[in-house]
Motif scaffolding. Sequence first.
Motif, mmCIF file in Angstrom:
data_model
loop_
_atom_site.group_PDB
_atom_site.id
_atom_site.type_symbol
_atom_site.label_atom_id
_atom_site.label_comp_id
_atom_site.label_asym_id
_atom_site.label_seq_id
_atom_site.Cartn_x
_atom_site.Cartn_y
_atom_site.Cartn_z
ATOM 1 N N LEU A 73 0.844 -1.197 0.000
ATOM 2 C CA LEU A 73 0.000 0.000 0.000
ATOM 3 C C LEU A 73 0.878 1.246 0.000
ATOM 4 O O LEU A 73 1.697 1.445 0.908
ATOM 5 C CB LEU A 73 -0.907 -0.001 1.232
ATOM 6 C CG LEU A 73 -1.919 1.141 1.345
ATOM 7 C CD1 LEU A 73 -2.931 1.093 0.203
ATOM 8 C CD2 LEU A 73 -2.652 1.081 2.687
ATOM 9 N N GLU A 74 0.722 2.056 -1.023
ATOM 10 C CA GLU A 74 1.453 3.318 -1.134
ATOM 11 C C GLU A 74 0.493 4.474 -0.890
ATOM 12 O O GLU A 74 -0.686 4.392 -1.241
ATOM 13 C CB GLU A 74 2.072 3.468 -2.529
ATOM 14 C CG GLU A 74 3.047 2.365 -2.898
ATOM 15 C CD GLU A 74 3.539 2.461 -4.325
ATOM 16 O OE1 GLU A 74 4.415 1.671 -4.694
ATOM 17 O OE2 GLU A 74 3.031 3.336 -5.073
ATOM 18 N N VAL A 75 0.995 5.553 -0.324
ATOM 19 C CA VAL A 75 0.158 6.730 -0.097
ATOM 20 C C VAL A 75 0.898 7.959 -0.585
ATOM 21 O O VAL A 75 2.086 8.136 -0.312
ATOM 22 C CB VAL A 75 -0.243 6.874 1.387
ATOM 23 C CG1 VAL A 75 0.981 6.990 2.283
ATOM 24 C CG2 VAL A 75 -1.173 8.069 1.593
ATOM 25 N N ASP A 76 0.194 8.787 -1.343
ATOM 26 C CA ASP A 76 0.740 10.052 -1.829
ATOM 27 C C ASP A 76 0.470 11.109 -0.765
ATOM 28 O O ASP A 76 -0.688 11.459 -0.506
ATOM 29 C CB ASP A 76 0.067 10.430 -3.153
ATOM 30 C CG ASP A 76 0.697 11.642 -3.812
ATOM 31 O OD1 ASP A 76 1.098 12.570 -3.082
ATOM 32 O OD2 ASP A 76 0.774 11.679 -5.050
ATOM 33 N N SER A 77 1.528 11.628 -0.138
ATOM 34 C CA SER A 77 1.357 12.573 0.961
ATOM 35 C C SER A 77 0.694 13.871 0.513
ATOM 36 O O SER A 77 0.051 14.548 1.309
ATOM 37 C CB SER A 77 2.719 12.883 1.610
ATOM 38 O OG SER A 77 3.624 13.404 0.642
ATOM 39 N N ALA A 78 0.824 14.214 -0.755
ATOM 40 C CA ALA A 78 0.247 15.466 -1.253
ATOM 41 C C ALA A 78 -1.249 15.342 -1.507
ATOM 42 O O ALA A 78 -2.023 16.248 -1.187
ATOM 43 C CB ALA A 78 0.958 15.898 -2.530
ATOM 44 N N THR A 79 -1.682 14.209 -2.079
ATOM 45 C CA THR A 79 -3.087 14.055 -2.447
ATOM 46 C C THR A 79 -3.846 13.106 -1.529
ATOM 47 O O THR A 79 -5.069 13.029 -1.612
ATOM 48 C CB THR A 79 -3.196 13.506 -3.886
ATOM 49 O OG1 THR A 79 -2.612 12.188 -3.935
ATOM 50 C CG2 THR A 79 -2.463 14.414 -4.862
ATOM 51 N N GLU A 80 -3.124 12.363 -0.664
ATOM 52 C CA GLU A 80 -3.727 11.352 0.213
ATOM 53 C C GLU A 80 -4.328 10.199 -0.581
ATOM 54 O O GLU A 80 -5.135 9.433 -0.055
ATOM 55 C CB GLU A 80 -4.798 11.967 1.131
ATOM 56 C CG GLU A 80 -4.238 12.807 2.256
ATOM 57 C CD GLU A 80 -3.383 11.990 3.232
ATOM 58 O OE1 GLU A 80 -3.865 10.966 3.724
ATOM 59 O OE2 GLU A 80 -2.235 12.391 3.476
ATOM 60 N N GLU A 81 -3.950 10.088 -1.852
ATOM 61 C CA GLU A 81 -4.423 8.960 -2.642
ATOM 62 C C GLU A 81 -3.627 7.715 -2.266
ATOM 63 O O GLU A 81 -2.417 7.777 -2.041
ATOM 64 C CB GLU A 81 -4.276 9.244 -4.137
ATOM 65 C CG GLU A 81 -5.248 10.276 -4.649
ATOM 66 C CD GLU A 81 -5.208 10.397 -6.157
ATOM 67 O OE1 GLU A 81 -4.345 9.763 -6.783
ATOM 68 O OE2 GLU A 81 -6.049 11.124 -6.719
ATOM 69 N N ARG A 82 -4.313 6.571 -2.209
ATOM 70 C CA ARG A 82 -3.676 5.312 -1.846
ATOM 71 C C ARG A 82 -3.717 4.350 -3.024
ATOM 72 O O ARG A 82 -4.747 4.195 -3.679
ATOM 73 C CB ARG A 82 -4.376 4.711 -0.622
ATOM 74 C CG ARG A 82 -4.040 5.458 0.649
ATOM 75 C CD ARG A 82 -4.907 5.052 1.822
ATOM 76 N NE ARG A 82 -4.409 5.599 3.068
ATOM 77 C CZ ARG A 82 -4.609 6.860 3.475
ATOM 78 N NH1 ARG A 82 -5.304 7.673 2.708
ATOM 79 N NH2 ARG A 82 -4.111 7.284 4.617
ATOM 80 N N LYS A 83 -2.587 3.695 -3.227
ATOM 81 C CA LYS A 83 -2.435 2.780 -4.358
ATOM 82 C C LYS A 83 -2.048 1.402 -3.838
ATOM 83 O O LYS A 83 -1.073 1.258 -3.089
ATOM 84 C CB LYS A 83 -1.360 3.321 -5.302
ATOM 85 C CG LYS A 83 -1.113 2.484 -6.544
ATOM 86 C CD LYS A 83 -0.009 3.147 -7.370
ATOM 87 C CE LYS A 83 0.316 2.351 -8.624
ATOM 88 N NZ LYS A 83 1.421 2.995 -9.384
ATOM 89 N N LYS B 53 -7.756 11.253 -8.725
ATOM 90 C CA LYS B 53 -7.487 12.609 -9.197
ATOM 91 C C LYS B 53 -7.455 12.637 -10.719
ATOM 92 O O LYS B 53 -8.052 13.518 -11.353
ATOM 93 C CB LYS B 53 -6.151 13.101 -8.639
ATOM 94 C CG LYS B 53 -5.781 14.511 -9.063
ATOM 95 C CD LYS B 53 -4.445 14.926 -8.474
ATOM 96 C CE LYS B 53 -4.067 16.341 -8.930
ATOM 97 N NZ LYS B 53 -2.763 16.760 -8.366
ATOM 98 N N GLU B 54 -6.772 11.653 -11.325
ATOM 99 C CA GLU B 54 -6.706 11.584 -12.778
ATOM 100 C C GLU B 54 -8.078 11.284 -13.371
ATOM 101 O O GLU B 54 -8.439 11.815 -14.424
ATOM 102 C CB GLU B 54 -5.698 10.516 -13.201
ATOM 103 C CG GLU B 54 -4.258 10.853 -12.853
ATOM 104 C CD GLU B 54 -3.303 9.737 -13.229
ATOM 105 O OE1 GLU B 54 -3.771 8.731 -13.801
ATOM 106 O OE2 GLU B 54 -2.107 9.869 -12.947
ATOM 107 N N ALA B 55 -8.848 10.396 -12.698
ATOM 108 C CA ALA B 55 -10.182 10.050 -13.175
ATOM 109 C C ALA B 55 -11.094 11.275 -13.157
ATOM 110 O O ALA B 55 -11.893 11.495 -14.077
ATOM 111 C CB ALA B 55 -10.771 8.938 -12.325
ATOM 112 N N THR B 56 -10.982 12.083 -12.092
ATOM 113 C CA THR B 56 -11.787 13.304 -11.984
ATOM 114 C C THR B 56 -11.430 14.281 -13.090
ATOM 115 O O THR B 56 -12.305 14.885 -13.720
ATOM 116 C CB THR B 56 -11.583 13.959 -10.612
ATOM 117 O OG1 THR B 56 -11.996 13.054 -9.590
ATOM 118 C CG2 THR B 56 -12.378 15.254 -10.496
ATOM 119 N N GLN B 57 -10.117 14.427 -13.348
ATOM 120 C CA GLN B 57 -9.659 15.334 -14.397
ATOM 121 C C GLN B 57 -10.145 14.871 -15.767
ATOM 122 O O GLN B 57 -10.577 15.676 -16.597
ATOM 123 C CB GLN B 57 -8.128 15.410 -14.388
ATOM 124 C CG GLN B 57 -7.545 16.411 -15.380
ATOM 125 C CD GLN B 57 -7.969 17.837 -15.078
ATOM 126 O OE1 GLN B 57 -7.761 18.330 -13.982
ATOM 127 N NE2 GLN B 57 -8.591 18.494 -16.048
#
Length: 326
Positions: free
Chosen positions: A187-197, A245-249
Amino acid sequence: MLIPELDIGPGRPAGMWSQAGAGKNVTAQAMGLSVATGRPVFGRYSCARGRVLHITYDYGALATKLRYRQLANGLGVTAAELAGRLELAPFPTVNLTSPDALEAFTIKFEGYSLVILDNLRSSTGGADENSSVFGTYVQILGTAGEKTGATVLPLHHTKKSDSGLVELNSGRGSGAILAAHGTIWGLEVDSATEERKLVNLRAHDMSEELIAPLWLRMTPGTDGTIDTGTRTRSLRLEAFDASPKEATQKAENVAKQDAMVMKAIGENPGIGGADLRKKSGLSELVTDKTVARLLKDGRVVDRGRGGERAPRAYHLAPSVVEAVAA
């Protein structure tokens, strides 16, 4: 398999790996709640329904219970649905280094489809995870699961990294820990967007191909049927094939393209394909794809003479014209 599309099932333990604070506990709990109720995991992946045991040597009873209640509210689960299907075992006196560990864990796993263990290091009483002996503790879990038919999901920390990314050898400690596992999800987390992968690091059967990564969106709320102690807070986990975020864009871009093409058609009823490509403000390729999408959705109609090469005459669908007028 317990969760076939995520390659999680009986056999060697299935790992959930991440840095501290990334959300592996809540991710595993969301899986457990789905198994306990038979609801799709992350709203998407089917699972076999069964009883769930959550052993915690780390997170503790109160925090674990509150999180399960929030997740249950997010799924719309009632307390009655969970009766007898989810058991929490906080800080048991037996751990993986106890002399009778295999016997004790085998007895405890009996009757459960999924066992979540929080977490590997805490469950060994502070044993040296850099020693190759540590792998035998993971094997105890695998053996107990093999004897009882339970799928075991231990949580494990990865090495500290500024990037927060995980890979096959990022698990903390001896390589024997990796060798004792089957399927492993990182599990990875982007600290800027809080998105989890969620990244599939290892397959249950090493001959199988890895599963494509998926993204998790955690949505808090205040709806639900189970009181969390202060209010009916909820937490919902949903899976996506791409970054939210990409899906929203992408969705915003599609809506903008639709609007530009519909505006050109609305201002020029009966416009042909060539003129529409000029007036839409978009490239020819994007214009054609947008028109095809609008025709399929029924928002645009073609009143041309028909035929593959016949001239087109695009109009807004009557329902769209009425909506604009209103």
